[in-house]
Design a protein around this motif. Structure first.
Motif, PDB file in Angstrom:
ATOM      1  N   ALA A  49       0.851  -1.127  -0.120  1.00 33.39           N
ATOM      2  CA  ALA A  49      -0.038   0.022  -0.003  1.00 33.39           C
ATOM      3  C   ALA A  49       0.828   1.120   0.042  1.00 33.39           C
ATOM      4  O   ALA A  49       0.638   2.340  -0.736  1.00 33.39           O
ATOM      5  CB  ALA A  49      -0.845   0.090   1.327  1.00 33.39           C
ATOM      6  N   HIS A  50       1.938   1.360   0.770  1.00 35.81           N
ATOM      7  CA  HIS A  50       2.771   2.542   0.862  1.00 35.81           C
ATOM      8  C   HIS A  50       3.474   2.747  -0.489  1.00 35.81           C
ATOM      9  O   HIS A  50       3.536   3.987  -0.930  1.00 35.81           O
ATOM     10  CB  HIS A  50       4.048   2.113   1.743  1.00 35.81           C
ATOM     11  CG  HIS A  50       4.958   3.275   1.999  1.00 35.81           C
ATOM     12  ND1 HIS A  50       4.573   4.485   2.516  1.00 35.81           N
ATOM     13  CD2 HIS A  50       6.192   3.096   1.741  1.00 35.81           C
ATOM     14  CE1 HIS A  50       5.849   5.172   2.321  1.00 35.81           C
ATOM     15  NE2 HIS A  50       6.628   4.551   1.944  1.00 35.81           N
ATOM     16  N   THR A  52       2.649   1.859  -3.352  1.00 41.84           N
ATOM     17  CA  THR A  52       1.188   2.071  -4.337  1.00 41.84           C
ATOM     18  C   THR A  52       0.778   3.686  -4.087  1.00 41.84           C
ATOM     19  O   THR A  52       0.847   4.449  -5.144  1.00 41.84           O
ATOM     20  CB  THR A  52       0.009   1.577  -4.260  1.00 41.84           C
ATOM     21  OG1 THR A  52       0.443   0.123  -4.480  1.00 41.84           O
ATOM     22  CG2 THR A  52      -0.909   1.931  -5.208  1.00 41.84           C
ATOM     23  N   TYR A  53       1.069   4.246  -2.952  1.00 41.93           N
ATOM     24  CA  TYR A  53       0.654   5.522  -2.573  1.00 41.93           C
ATOM     25  C   TYR A  53       1.601   6.424  -3.030  1.00 41.93           C
ATOM     26  O   TYR A  53       1.443   7.502  -3.516  1.00 41.93           O
ATOM     27  CB  TYR A  53       0.289   5.758  -0.927  1.00 41.93           C
ATOM     28  CG  TYR A  53       0.155   7.097  -0.322  1.00 41.93           C
ATOM     29  CD1 TYR A  53      -0.941   7.734  -0.766  1.00 41.93           C
ATOM     30  CD2 TYR A  53       1.340   7.803   0.208  1.00 41.93           C
ATOM     31  CE1 TYR A  53      -1.214   9.098  -0.047  1.00 41.93           C
ATOM     32  CE2 TYR A  53       1.042   9.151   0.418  1.00 41.93           C
ATOM     33  CZ  TYR A  53      -0.054   9.607   0.268  1.00 41.93           C
ATOM     34  OH  TYR A  53      -0.287  10.957   0.549  1.00 41.93           O
ATOM     35  N   ASP A  54       3.005   6.251  -2.725  1.00 44.51           N
ATOM     36  CA  ASP A  54       4.272   6.853  -3.381  1.00 44.51           C
ATOM     37  C   ASP A  54       4.175   7.134  -4.763  1.00 44.51           C
ATOM     38  O   ASP A  54       4.456   8.130  -5.150  1.00 44.51           O
ATOM     39  CB  ASP A  54       5.494   6.139  -2.867  1.00 44.51           C
ATOM     40  CG  ASP A  54       5.668   6.880  -1.318  1.00 44.51           C
ATOM     41  OD1 ASP A  54       4.876   7.592  -0.651  1.00 44.51           O
ATOM     42  OD2 ASP A  54       6.606   5.929  -0.766  1.00 44.51           O
ATOM     43  N   ARG A  56       1.510   7.093  -6.695  1.00 40.49           N
ATOM     44  CA  ARG A  56       0.493   8.080  -7.076  1.00 40.49           C
ATOM     45  C   ARG A  56       0.828   9.356  -6.855  1.00 40.49           C
ATOM     46  O   ARG A  56       0.631  10.497  -7.524  1.00 40.49           O
ATOM     47  CB  ARG A  56      -0.777   7.625  -6.547  1.00 40.49           C
ATOM     48  CG  ARG A  56      -1.184   6.334  -7.063  1.00 40.49           C
ATOM     49  CD  ARG A  56      -2.522   6.047  -5.926  1.00 40.49           C
ATOM     50  NE  ARG A  56      -3.264   4.771  -6.544  1.00 40.49           N
ATOM     51  CZ  ARG A  56      -4.097   4.276  -6.060  1.00 40.49           C
ATOM     52  NH1 ARG A  56      -4.790   4.809  -4.918  1.00 40.49           N
ATOM     53  NH2 ARG A  56      -4.707   3.112  -6.384  1.00 40.49           N
ATOM     54  N   GLN A  57       1.882   9.521  -5.887  1.00 40.61           N
ATOM     55  CA  GLN A  57       2.230  11.034  -5.328  1.00 40.61           C
ATOM     56  C   GLN A  57       3.322  11.713  -6.131  1.00 40.61           C
ATOM     57  O   GLN A  57       3.380  12.877  -6.560  1.00 40.61           O
ATOM     58  CB  GLN A  57       2.517  11.055  -3.924  1.00 40.61           C
ATOM     59  CG  GLN A  57       1.339  10.686  -3.102  1.00 40.61           C
ATOM     60  CD  GLN A  57       0.283  11.791  -3.000  1.00 40.61           C
ATOM     61  OE1 GLN A  57       0.423  12.859  -3.583  1.00 40.61           O
ATOM     62  NE2 GLN A  57      -0.965  11.458  -2.995  1.00 40.61           N
ATOM     63  N   ARG A 459      12.341   4.237   0.958  1.00 45.46           N
ATOM     64  CA  ARG A 459      11.475   3.064   0.270  1.00 45.46           C
ATOM     65  C   ARG A 459      12.264   1.940   0.025  1.00 45.46           C
ATOM     66  O   ARG A 459      13.253   1.851  -0.344  1.00 45.46           O
ATOM     67  CB  ARG A 459      10.988   4.036  -1.069  1.00 45.46           C
ATOM     68  CG  ARG A 459      10.152   5.493  -0.685  1.00 45.46           C
ATOM     69  CD  ARG A 459       9.879   5.993  -2.085  1.00 45.46           C
ATOM     70  NE  ARG A 459      10.867   6.536  -2.616  1.00 45.46           N
ATOM     71  CZ  ARG A 459      10.814   7.167  -3.639  1.00 45.46           C
ATOM     72  NH1 ARG A 459       9.660   7.481  -4.247  1.00 45.46           N
ATOM     73  NH2 ARG A 459      11.967   7.685  -4.126  1.00 45.46           N
TER      74      ARG A 459
END
Length: 462
Positions: A49-50, A52-54, A56-57, A459
């Motif tokens: 999830a982390h 995937t969030y990065d 997108r940002q 990351r």
């Protein structure tokens, strides 16, 4: 079973064997294993999830692999990252040539007050630490023995003066009789010798009288100089001996001098200015060499060099009206010999030394630096005169130089003001440049779109 055994199988009691019981440690291990499996599953889900969030940002271009095989992110620095630096301009100004030496505050007069006659101390006329002027009353020695001697010698003087007067009258009579041939010449000469004898006695008596009058003057002790009275060294009522008992010490404070030393190599430059009639300024700084105490003038230079240390002594005079200089105080003396006019000044923080010699990193445009060898001259501890290699208006790197190289890309994060035109005050520390990011600190690349930042995380590698 043996037939002879008293217990028979057919009569023996049958017992059921119980199932083996699972122990408690085995149950705890199984339960721990189940919890660990659940935590690993949750951790893996969180990591996915982390990422995937990065993803997108971050912008699309930022997730691409860096040139040369490097991988972006906090785990490694990209090859094309620009070094953050602070720069300062080269300006034209005046640079004072200052020579510095260790000095000691030395009074022009330090007087130990002692009595010139012996006797009992009958009066103290000062307070410890009091400022006194020349001629002020300090102490009184018992004068009565000297007054009695004065009266005695005055009586002897009066008696001998009478004898002298009588012998002079007799001489006049003898001379008159001698002219009338009534007395021999021998009697006249004898009387003339007696007159001379009495004159000598009177002169000796007068000297004794004058001596006792002087002793009476010595009985009243006064200050020979203007200055501050120290601690009393003898108490009232003590018997003091002439020339051996210290009563108090008086130290002159205004004006006062500072005696300091300079290396023998600087003597020629100083003497050249002194012979030209220049009034050289001397500034006295405290022991830490941070705060200016007083400003004075060079008074004189010693007449010889100390061969043991290779230094020469100089004396500077200070008015010391506020008594900021204290006798025997240690100070740092800064002598301003001359001032270099319209010199190119570079901050000392920009000057480096290495294989090219003395050099600086010069800004080549706004995004690159180049190595520039220079020649330097006088310095005041903050700025240095550039003799060649730089010109007014050039910008040099003052912070962040440890990771630079020829042609390295940079980004300016702080512009430090250059030295003020006209230079710093003679002998005073120059202006301090504003604080910039510490040399060698990594550039701030943690900003993301939308103003969000993530610092101190790594990351996971894909």
């Amino acid at each position: 079973m043996n037939e002879s055994s008293p217990i028979r199988r057919e009569t023996a009691r049958e017992y059921r064997t119980a199932d083996p019981v699972t122990t408690a440690p085995v149950r705890r291990r199984r339960k721990f294993g189940r919890w660990m499996l659940a935590l690993l599953i949750l951790g893996g889900a969180g990591a996915v999830a982390h990422r995937t969030y990065d993803a997108r940002q971050k912008p699309a271009g930022e997730t691409a692999q860096a040139p040369g095989g490097g991988r972006p992110g906090h785990g490694g620095r990209p090859a094309d990252m620009k070094q953050a630096v602070g720069v300062a301009p080269i300006v034209t100004g005046d640079m004072p040539v200052v020579l510095q030496g260790l000095g000691t505050v030395t009074p022009l007069a330090t007087v130990s007050i002692r009595s010139q006659i012996s006797g009992y101390l009958t009066k103290i006329g000062f307070r410890e630490g009091q400022m006194v002027k020349e001629g002020d009353f300090l102490a009184q020695v018992d004068p009565r023995p000297y007054e009695a001697l004065l009266a005695q010698y005055q009586g002897q003087l009066a008696r001998d003066q009478a004898l002298l007067q009588n012998s002079k009258l007799d001489l006049q009579r003898y001379q008159t009789l001698n002219r009338q041939d009534s007395i021999s010449k021998q009697n006249v000469d004898t009387q003339a010798a007696l007159v001379k004898q009495n004159e000598g006695t009177v002169a000796a008596d007068q000297a004794l009288v004058d001596q006792q009058k002087l002793n009476l003057t010595y009985a009243r002790i006064v200050s020979p100089v203007e200055g501050r009275v120290g601690l009393r060294q003898v108490d009232l009522g003590n018997y003091i001996t002439a020339g051996s008992t210290n009563i108090v010490v008086v130290t002159q404070l205004r004006p006062i001098s500072v005696v300091f030393v300079l290396p023998e190599d600087d003597v020629a430059r100083v003497m050249r200015r002194v012979r030209a009639g220049a009034k050289l300024t001397v500034r006295a700084y405290d022991r830490s060499d941070q705060h200016e105490i007083a400003v004075g003038r060079l008074d004189t230079v010693d007449n010889q060099i100390d061969t043991t240390t290779g230094t020469v002594k100089l004396r500077a005079m200070f008015e010391n009206e506020d008594e900021s200089l204290f006798p025997n105080q240690f100070v740092n003396a800064r002598l301003t010999v001359e001032t270099i006019q319209n010199a190119a000044l570079v901050p000392n923080a920009a000057i480096l030394r290495g294989t090219p010699g003395t050099y600086v990193y010069l800004m080549d445009g706004d995004e690159k630096v180049t190595v520039r060898p220079i020649k330097t001259g006088e310095t005041d501890g903050v700025n240095t005169v550039v003799l060649s290699g730089l010109a007014a208006g050039d910008r040099v790197v003052t912070d962040g130089t440890d990771r630079l190289r020829e042609g390295a890309p940079v980004r300016v994060v702080a512009n430090a003001p250059g030295p003020q035109a006209g230079g710093p005050a003679a002998g005073a520390p120059g202006p301090t440049l504003p604080t910039t990011p510490a040399a060698g600190a990594p550039a701030d690349t943690g900003s993301t779109q939308g103003g969000q930042e993530r610092r101190g995380r790594r990351r996971p590698a894909p």
